[in-house]
Design a protein around this motif. Structure first.
Motif, PDB file in Angstrom:
ATOM      1  N   PRO A   1      21.529 -20.656 -45.528  1.00 40.93           N
ATOM      2  CA  PRO A   1      20.794 -19.398 -45.410  1.00 40.93           C
ATOM      3  C   PRO A   1      20.534 -18.906 -43.982  1.00 40.93           C
ATOM      4  N   PHE A   2      20.052 -19.769 -43.112  1.00 41.62           N
ATOM      5  CA  PHE A   2      19.695 -19.290 -41.778  1.00 41.62           C
ATOM      6  C   PHE A   2      20.933 -18.886 -40.985  1.00 41.62           C
ATOM      7  N   VAL A   3      22.019 -19.605 -41.163  1.00 38.16           N
ATOM      8  CA  VAL A   3      23.281 -19.231 -40.520  1.00 38.16           C
ATOM      9  C   VAL A   3      23.731 -17.869 -41.017  1.00 38.16           C
ATOM     10  N   ASP A   4      23.700 -17.662 -42.316  1.00 35.59           N
ATOM     11  CA  ASP A   4      24.148 -16.392 -42.885  1.00 35.59           C
ATOM     12  C   ASP A   4      23.250 -15.237 -42.448  1.00 35.59           C
ATOM     13  N   ALA A   5      21.937 -15.488 -42.396  1.00 33.08           N
ATOM     14  CA  ALA A   5      21.017 -14.428 -41.962  1.00 33.08           C
ATOM     15  C   ALA A   5      21.311 -14.026 -40.527  1.00 33.08           C
ATOM     16  N   CYS A   6      21.551 -14.998 -39.669  1.00 32.56           N
ATOM     17  CA  CYS A   6      21.846 -14.685 -38.263  1.00 32.56           C
ATOM     18  C   CYS A   6      23.154 -13.923 -38.120  1.00 32.56           C
ATOM     19  N   MET A   7      24.173 -14.326 -38.852  1.00 33.62           N
ATOM     20  CA  MET A   7      25.461 -13.654 -38.740  1.00 33.62           C
ATOM     21  C   MET A   7      25.386 -12.221 -39.272  1.00 33.62           C
ATOM     22  N   ARG A   8      24.657 -12.005 -40.328  1.00 33.07           N
ATOM     23  CA  ARG A   8      24.506 -10.649 -40.876  1.00 33.07           C
ATOM     24  C   ARG A   8      23.678  -9.771 -39.919  1.00 33.07           C
ATOM     25  N   TYR A   9      22.647 -10.347 -39.347  1.00 35.00           N
ATOM     26  CA  TYR A   9      21.844  -9.624 -38.347  1.00 35.00           C
ATOM     27  C   TYR A   9      22.717  -9.216 -37.162  1.00 35.00           C
ATOM     28  N   LEU A  10      23.532 -10.128 -36.672  1.00 32.36           N
ATOM     29  CA  LEU A  10      24.410  -9.837 -35.540  1.00 32.36           C
ATOM     30  C   LEU A  10      25.398  -8.724 -35.879  1.00 32.36           C
ATOM     31  N   ALA A  11      25.952  -8.759 -37.068  1.00 35.16           N
ATOM     32  CA  ALA A  11      26.889  -7.715 -37.470  1.00 35.16           C
ATOM     33  C   ALA A  11      26.239  -6.341 -37.457  1.00 35.16           C
ATOM     34  N   ALA A  12      24.971  -6.283 -37.831  1.00 32.74           N
ATOM     35  CA  ALA A  12      24.277  -4.998 -37.946  1.00 32.74           C
ATOM     36  C   ALA A  12      23.701  -4.504 -36.628  1.00 32.74           C
ATOM     37  N   THR A  13      23.447  -5.409 -35.679  1.00 30.72           N
ATOM     38  CA  THR A  13      22.746  -5.023 -34.451  1.00 30.72           C
ATOM     39  C   THR A  13      23.567  -5.171 -33.184  1.00 30.72           C
ATOM     40  N   GLY A  14      24.547  -6.057 -33.174  1.00 30.93           N
ATOM     41  CA  GLY A  14      25.324  -6.308 -31.963  1.00 30.93           C
ATOM     42  C   GLY A  14      24.619  -7.218 -30.975  1.00 30.93           C
ATOM     43  N   TRP A  15      23.479  -7.767 -31.358  1.00 32.30           N
ATOM     44  CA  TRP A  15      22.706  -8.626 -30.448  1.00 32.30           C
ATOM     45  C   TRP A  15      22.120  -9.788 -31.232  1.00 32.30           C
ATOM     46  N   MET A  16      21.933 -10.909 -30.532  1.00 35.66           N
ATOM     47  CA  MET A  16      21.304 -12.079 -31.118  1.00 35.66           C
ATOM     48  C   MET A  16      20.680 -12.858 -29.975  1.00 35.66           C
ATOM     49  N   ASN A  17      19.513 -13.450 -30.195  1.00 41.25           N
ATOM     50  CA  ASN A  17      18.929 -14.256 -29.126  1.00 41.25           C
ATOM     51  C   ASN A  17      19.781 -15.502 -28.896  1.00 41.25           C
ATOM     52  N   PHE A  18      19.634 -16.095 -27.717  1.00 41.28           N
ATOM     53  CA  PHE A  18      20.601 -17.108 -27.291  1.00 41.28           C
ATOM     54  C   PHE A  18      20.617 -18.351 -28.180  1.00 41.28           C
ATOM     55  N   ARG A  19      19.468 -18.852 -28.564  1.00 41.83           N
ATOM     56  CA  ARG A  19      19.462 -20.070 -29.370  1.00 41.83           C
ATOM     57  C   ARG A  19      20.242 -19.876 -30.663  1.00 41.83           C
ATOM     58  N   MET A  20      20.116 -18.699 -31.257  1.00 40.17           N
ATOM     59  CA  MET A  20      20.836 -18.453 -32.500  1.00 40.17           C
ATOM     60  C   MET A  20      22.336 -18.249 -32.250  1.00 40.17           C
ATOM     61  N   ARG A  21      22.687 -17.681 -31.096  1.00 47.37           N
ATOM     62  CA  ARG A  21      24.112 -17.602 -30.732  1.00 47.37           C
ATOM     63  C   ARG A  21      24.690 -19.011 -30.632  1.00 47.37           C
TER      64      ARG A  21
END
Length: 509
Positions: A313-333
């Motif tokens: 779940p957390f991996v999928d949430a981060c990847m979907r967030y990145l697809a929609a925003t173009g940004w992700m905080n570093f730890r999640m990257r």
């Protein structure tokens, strides 16, 4: 004579050494080229193209206010230089040094050859702490910090030069739906810098690691730094001014601003790696890792990771967030890359290209060294295998982020949200509305750890690792501190020495 200023990843007029240099000589011909061949490369995307197009539009407005139009062209740079010189006989080109991809390096070699053939002088000036033709890392931090303390290049009061028409700019990339992408341009960069330094950044150090709080507390300057709407020196000096203002307070500003300055320094540190070793875009920094993972990735695992359908779940949430925003905080990257490399056992070159396209702030000099660092192929970094379940519990303790981006999990109780396969009702969700996990998280991590550490054994590995450390590892300064603000002081006095990059630094801009 006229001097042509070639804008690349420096879309501003303030603290712009190349523009200041040209203005001091005489007439200026500002040029930006949208290169179709570049925008067809596999590491770029529509979100980046639109950000650049917006930033170029704002740059043109600034230059028009100074008295000269920005000439925008579409095509090969050398062809455009030929056509422009037929109309305006310039004898000099001034631009900034660029630490880019292999494609941009080859393009610059073509431009250099054209300049030699035409008798045109091409001056390339530094705009960051990256040092060209560096012999080794000894003394690099001192050079970098000295550059950051230098006065900013003066913004011209007015410019003179020829007025030439610009090309219309068609979309040069495939469609890329990114509804929450950041807007390009200098004005937005300055607005974000101001709000970060006086409001949002107060809890930066505490909040940066979570996607829940990081979206607000991080500066969000990364795309503006990547494409030069704002210079690193401007950001560093503005932060230093704010540090002096808040000195002695207990409101959290001191630690947060110190961390921000450290990340600006580590930005240059990682870009220097690519400057010194261009091949690390394509080859493992330590050759022993070259054949560790399959060159042809598991197609099912890769597709699941790219689309946010891994069943973690957390991996999928981060990847979907990145697809929609173009940004992700570093730890999640870092987590996304580590899960791809360790749990899914995918080659970093393939997954790195996907993330490069997803990041609006794609900066080759940071991206490729970090892709390798998070994949354990450098030979000098501690192997860090993130547990994505633990990361979800730690960084999204209430589940608000995960539930927002994985609404299929609405019926899963909070205690099982990050590992729904343990829930007694898992059969009503997994494999139906949400995928079952593509791997067993703990077993995959164990297997990966065994294979990575097996490579690290032996004298041959250590000999090459020592060379990598000498060329690329950070050094301590005269006080025994690393470039970042989290290193422990040395236990005994002695000369500055190389250090393994064992700390998990971030670039939460």
């Amino acid at each position: 004579m006229t001097t042509l200023v070639w804008f690349k990843r420096d879309l501003r007029v303030a603290d712009h050494p190349a523009l200041a240099r040209a203005a001091a000589i005489g007439d200026v011909l500002p040029l930006y080229v949208f290169e179709p061949a570049y925008w067809a490369e596999p590491d770029v995307s529509g979100r980046q193209f639109e950000f650049v197009r917006e930033s170029v539009t704002v740059l043109a407005e600034y230059l028009a206010a100074l008295g000269v139009p920005l000439v925008v062209r579409v095509g090969r740079v050398v062809d455009i230089l030929d056509s422009l010189r037929a109309r305006v006989p310039f004898d000099r080109i001034v631009s900034h040094e660029e630490t880019g991809s292999g494609w941009t390096y080859a393009r610059d070699r073509d431009v250099a050859a054209w300049c030699r053939a035409q008798g045109v002088l091409w001056e390339e000036l530094a705009q960051s702490g990256v040092v060209r033709r560096l012999n080794g890392r000894d003394g690099w931090a001192k050079q970098r910090n000295a550059f950051m303390r230098e006065p900013q290049a003066a913004t011209p009061v007015a410019l003179t030069g020829p007025a030439l028409p610009s090309d219309g700019v068609p979309c040069l990339t495939a469609p890329d739906h990114c509804p929450a992408r950041q807007v390009g341009g200098r004005r937005m960069a300055m607005s974000l810098l101001g709000s970060f330094l006086v409001e949002r950044g107060q809890t930066y150090r505490k909040d940066m690691s979570s996607p829940v709080t990081g979206a607000w507390s991080c500066s969000r300057l990364s795309p503006y730094l990547a494409f030069g709407c704002l210079s690193g020196r401007e950001a560093s000096q503005a932060a230093a001014m704010r540090q002096r203002e808040v000195k002695g307070t207990r409101a959290g500003w001191g630690g947060s601003l110190k961390s921000f300055q450290a990340r600006l320094a580590w930005r240059d540190h990682f870009m220097q790696k690519l400057e010194d070793e261009p091949a690390l875009e394509h080859r493992c920094l330590h050759s022993a890792y070259e054949d560790m993972r399959p060159k042809v990735p598991d197609a099912e695992r890769l597709a699941a990771w790219e689309t946010g359908e891994t069943g973690i779940p957390f991996v999928d949430a981060c990847m979907r967030y990145l697809a929609a925003t173009g940004w992700m905080n570093f730890r999640m990257r870092s987590m996304l890359m580590a899960v791809a490399s360790y749990h899914l056992w995918l080659d970093w070159r393939v997954t790195g290209l996907h993330l490069a396209r997803r990041f609006t702030d794609f900066e080759p000099g940071i991206h490729w060294p970090q892709s390798q660092m998070q994949s354990g192929t450098t030979g000098m970094n501690t192997v860090r295998i993130y547990n994505p379940v633990k990361q979800g519990k730690d960084q999204d303790p209430t589940g608000v982020f995960t539930r927002q981006w994985c609404p299929e999990l609405a019926s899963v109780p909070d205690r099982f949200l990050q590992e729904p396969w343990l829930w007694e009702g898992a059969g009503t969700v997994l494999g139906k509305t949400y995928p079952a996990p593509v791997v067993d998280v703990l077993d995959a991590a164990r297997r990966a750890r065994e294979q990575v550490w097996a490579v690290r054994r032996g004298g041959a590995f250590r000999a090459e690792a020592k060379e990598v450390i000498h060329k690329h590892a950070s050094r301590k300064d005269s006080q025994g501190h690393f470039v970042n603000d989290r290193a422990a002081k040395p236990k005994r006095k002695g000369p500055a020495s190389p250090a393994r990059d064992n700390r998990q630094m971030g670039f939460e801009f």
